[in-house]
Design a protein around this motif. Structure first.
Motif, short mmCIF file in Angstrom:
data_model
loop_
_atom_site.label_atom_id
_atom_site.label_comp_id
_atom_site.label_asym_id
_atom_site.label_seq_id
_atom_site.Cartn_x
_atom_site.Cartn_y
_atom_site.Cartn_z
N ALA A 27 0.83 -1.21 0.00
CA ALA A 27 0.00 0.00 0.00
C ALA A 27 0.86 1.26 0.00
CB ALA A 27 -0.92 0.00 1.22
N VAL A 28 1.97 1.22 0.74
CA VAL A 28 2.87 2.37 0.79
C VAL A 28 3.46 2.65 -0.59
CG1 VAL A 28 5.06 3.23 1.69
CG2 VAL A 28 3.42 2.15 3.24
N ILE A 29 4.03 1.60 -1.22
CA ILE A 29 4.65 1.84 -2.51
C ILE A 29 3.61 2.07 -3.60
CG2 ILE A 29 6.72 0.55 -1.87
CD1 ILE A 29 5.75 -1.74 -3.64
N GLY A 30 2.42 1.47 -3.45
CA GLY A 30 1.37 1.67 -4.43
C GLY A 30 0.85 3.09 -4.46
N ARG A 31 0.91 3.77 -3.32
CA ARG A 31 0.41 5.14 -3.24
C ARG A 31 1.50 6.18 -3.50
NH1 ARG A 31 -4.21 5.01 1.48
NH2 ARG A 31 -4.87 2.86 1.11
N CYS A 32 2.76 5.80 -3.25
CA CYS A 32 3.86 6.76 -3.42
C CYS A 32 4.48 6.73 -4.81
CB CYS A 32 4.95 6.50 -2.38
SG CYS A 32 4.44 6.83 -0.68
N VAL A 154 10.35 -9.99 12.26
CA VAL A 154 11.32 -8.88 12.26
C VAL A 154 11.55 -8.38 10.84
CG1 VAL A 154 13.70 -8.23 12.77
CG2 VAL A 154 12.41 -9.60 14.40
N MET A 155 11.63 -9.32 9.89
CA MET A 155 11.80 -8.94 8.49
C MET A 155 10.64 -8.07 8.01
SD MET A 155 13.30 -12.29 6.50
CE MET A 155 13.18 -11.44 4.93
N MET A 156 9.43 -8.45 8.39
CA MET A 156 8.27 -7.68 7.98
C MET A 156 8.33 -6.26 8.54
SD MET A 156 5.18 -6.49 9.46
CE MET A 156 4.71 -7.67 10.73
N VAL A 157 8.69 -6.12 9.81
CA VAL A 157 8.77 -4.79 10.44
C VAL A 157 9.83 -3.94 9.76
CG1 VAL A 157 9.32 -3.57 12.57
CG2 VAL A 157 7.86 -5.59 12.65
N LEU A 158 11.00 -4.53 9.50
CA LEU A 158 12.07 -3.79 8.83
C LEU A 158 11.65 -3.34 7.44
CD1 LEU A 158 15.27 -5.84 9.79
CD2 LEU A 158 14.73 -3.49 10.46
N ARG A 159 11.04 -4.26 6.70
CA ARG A 159 10.65 -3.93 5.32
C ARG A 159 9.61 -2.82 5.29
NH1 ARG A 159 7.22 -7.47 0.99
NH2 ARG A 159 8.25 -6.75 -0.90
N LEU A 160 8.63 -2.90 6.18
CA LEU A 160 7.57 -1.90 6.19
C LEU A 160 8.09 -0.54 6.64
CD1 LEU A 160 4.63 -1.08 5.93
CD2 LEU A 160 4.22 -2.01 8.23
N SER A 161 8.82 -0.51 7.74
CA SER A 161 9.28 0.78 8.28
C SER A 161 10.31 1.44 7.37
CB SER A 161 9.85 0.59 9.68
OG SER A 161 10.91 -0.36 9.68
N LEU A 162 11.31 0.68 6.95
CA LEU A 162 12.33 1.25 6.07
C LEU A 162 11.75 1.59 4.70
CD1 LEU A 162 15.37 -1.03 6.96
CD2 LEU A 162 15.05 1.36 7.58
N GLY A 163 10.86 0.72 4.22
CA GLY A 163 10.25 0.98 2.92
C GLY A 163 9.46 2.27 2.91
N ALA A 164 8.71 2.52 3.98
CA ALA A 164 7.93 3.74 4.05
C ALA A 164 8.82 4.97 4.01
CB ALA A 164 7.08 3.74 5.33
N VAL A 165 9.88 4.94 4.82
CA VAL A 165 10.79 6.09 4.87
C VAL A 165 11.47 6.31 3.52
CG1 VAL A 165 12.92 6.97 5.90
CG2 VAL A 165 11.19 5.88 7.34
N MET A 166 11.97 5.23 2.92
CA MET A 166 12.74 5.36 1.69
C MET A 166 11.88 5.76 0.50
SD MET A 166 15.17 2.03 2.34
CE MET A 166 16.07 2.14 0.81
N VAL A 167 10.71 5.14 0.36
CA VAL A 167 9.88 5.43 -0.81
C VAL A 167 9.24 6.82 -0.72
CG1 VAL A 167 7.82 4.70 -2.08
CG2 VAL A 167 9.44 3.00 -1.28
N ILE A 168 8.89 7.24 0.48
CA ILE A 168 8.32 8.58 0.64
C ILE A 168 9.34 9.64 0.26
CG2 ILE A 168 7.52 10.26 2.35
CD1 ILE A 168 6.08 7.93 3.75
N ASN A 169 10.60 9.42 0.63
CA ASN A 169 11.66 10.40 0.34
C ASN A 169 12.24 10.24 -1.06
OD1 ASN A 169 12.32 12.03 2.95
ND2 ASN A 169 12.02 9.92 3.65
N ALA A 179 14.50 -1.68 0.22
CA ALA A 179 13.90 -1.94 1.53
C ALA A 179 13.71 -3.43 1.75
CB ALA A 179 12.57 -1.22 1.65
N SER A 180 13.36 -4.15 0.71
CA SER A 180 13.20 -5.61 0.82
C SER A 180 14.54 -6.28 1.08
CB SER A 180 12.58 -6.16 -0.47
OG SER A 180 11.29 -5.61 -0.67
N GLY A 181 15.62 -5.76 0.47
CA GLY A 181 16.93 -6.33 0.71
C GLY A 181 17.44 -6.07 2.11
N VAL A 182 17.21 -4.85 2.60
CA VAL A 182 17.66 -4.51 3.96
C VAL A 182 16.94 -5.37 5.00
CG1 VAL A 182 17.73 -2.66 5.68
CG2 VAL A 182 18.32 -2.17 3.31
N ALA A 183 15.71 -5.79 4.69
CA ALA A 183 14.95 -6.62 5.63
C ALA A 183 15.67 -7.93 5.94
CB ALA A 183 13.56 -6.90 5.07
N PHE A 184 16.53 -8.40 5.04
CA PHE A 184 17.26 -9.63 5.29
C PHE A 184 18.25 -9.50 6.44
CE2 PHE A 184 16.04 -10.64 0.83
CZ PHE A 184 15.46 -11.87 1.08
#
Length: 411
Positions: A27-32, A154-169, A179-184
């Protein structure tokens, strides 16, 4: 067998929570992002899965034998195999990293990826994913399902939080993929368990005739599994563009949710079936398989009934073209999920002919899409019928193997 149910429920709960989080990420990347960039994120993630296949193939075989030795209580061979396979997987991870670096350019050209920067980010994710698979194999083979569930969350939390910050900016596809790679990085939690793997027993080489044969069949199985679950993303990337790509991958992400959310049950089932094939174990495994099928059917019903809501959830507004695609994708992925279950059962049971048929059917399904699926409308017509035919073929073979392996007792 109580532990089997407990592990199945725990992994399913973790999978469900992770699925919700991953859809929040969609939803984050779909809207941004605009539709084309959104499509590039999802098709690149499918491409990353392709490059990571070699280690998935090897890890499936290693998991099977770790579970087998653990189940029969052969501690010496188990510990020796853990040590030997750690070295084997470590070396394969290094080789896979080099292979990914060499193959990424020609493969990206074939599938028409638009930018070199996107491929550099994909390479980083491939390398991180290879090391994640290494840890995942040890957790699954040693039945560390609680730890594996924790890593998943933990992977899900990292992907969602980092993805939101990175894609918004930075509203480009590279940010979403990265963001998906960093989740690893969640797999770094395995460093806490290094003492559990500090085994002094002499290493046991996995390379014998039985292992090589199983590895060859596992290769066919893993290729088929990839083709069934993610291969359509590469077809879409090759033939679709712009808005069509974005809408199709959005609908595809909804359809893929069906097998992905309940897939943790198959993780438990594979480990259990690899180690236990008694009549009592069979009953519990069939119950878990039934629970998986019920979960798949329930998910398909929810997806079909609420498809307009889910599309609006991703894009922030109703998009009728994407909603229309969801129905056919839901039916397709229901068949794919069922086929995945019987294919995994066959591989764990060492029914090599059935596992080979599963792999061949998956590859055939993908080749049909690659040959004729040159537009979203044509591909969506092909997918349900081809998946149903492939499932019917594999299911009949699986039933025949079940009858010969577990004949009914006569009175």
């Amino acid at each position: 067998m109580i532990k089997l149910w407990r592990a199945g429920v725990m992994m399913s709960a973790a999978g469900l929570l992770a699925g919700v989080g991953n859809y929040a990420f969609q939803a984050v990347i779909g809207r941004c992002l605009d539709k084309a960039e959104y499509g590039y994120v999802n098709s690149t993630l499918g491409f990353i899965g392709l490059l990571g296949l070699p280690l998935v193939i090897a890890s499936t075989s290693v998991t099977h034998y770790l579970a087998h030795f653990r189940a029969i209580g052969d501690e010496r061979r188990l510990q020796g195999l853990v040590s030997g396979c750690r070295k084997f997987l470590f070396r394969l991870t290094l080789a896979g990293s080099v292979a990914a670096a060499l193959l990424i350019k020609p493969l990206s050209s074939f599938f028409h990826f638009p930018r070199q920067g996107l491929m550099l980010v994909a390479l980083f994710c491939v390398l991180a994913g290879l090391w994640g698979t290494f840890v995942n194999t040890l957790c699954q083979g040693l039945s560390w399902f609680g730890r594996l569930a924790g890593i998943t969350l933990v992977m899900m939390v990292l992907r969602l939080s980092l993805g939101a910050v990175m894609v918004i900016n930075y509203p480009v596809a590279e940010a979403g993929v990265l963001a998906s790679g960093v989740a690893f990085l969640a797999y770094l939690a395995s460093l806490r368990w290094r003492k559990d793997l500090a085994i002094k027993t002499a290493a046991v080489s996995p390379w014998n005739l039985e292992f090589v044969q199983y590895l060859a069949v596992g290769t066919a199985w893993a290729v088929g599994a990839y083709c069934l679950t993610q291969g359509d993303l590469l077809v879409a990337q090759r033939y679709f563009s712009g808005r069509d790509l974005g809408l199709y991958t959005a609908a595809g992400s909804l359809g893929r949710a069906l097998p992905m959310v309940v897939a943790p049950m198959l993780t438990v089932l594979f480990t259990s079936r690899s180690g236990h094939r008694t009549d009592s174990a069979l009953r519990e495994q069939l119950k878990l398989l039934g629970l998986y099928a019920i979960g798949l059917a329930a998910g398909a019903a929810v997806l079909l009934l609420l498809r307009n809501f889910w599309v609006r959830f991703i894009f922030g507004k109703y998009t009728p073209e994407a909603a229309a695609m969801v129905s056919r994708l839901a039916v397709t992925m229901a068949f794919v999920g069922l086929m995945q279950a019987v294919g995994m059962w066959a591989l764990a049971s060492r029914w090599l002919k059935v596992a080979l048929l599963y792999g061949a059917s998956g590859l055939g399904y993908w080749l049909v899409l690659l040959t004729w699926g040159r537009s979203p409308s044509v591909m969506l017509q092909l997918m349900p019928a081809t998946a149903a035919a492939a499932f019917g073929l594999v299911f009949v073979s699986w039933l025949a193997a079940m009858r010969s392996s577990h004949p009914r007792k006569t009175q």
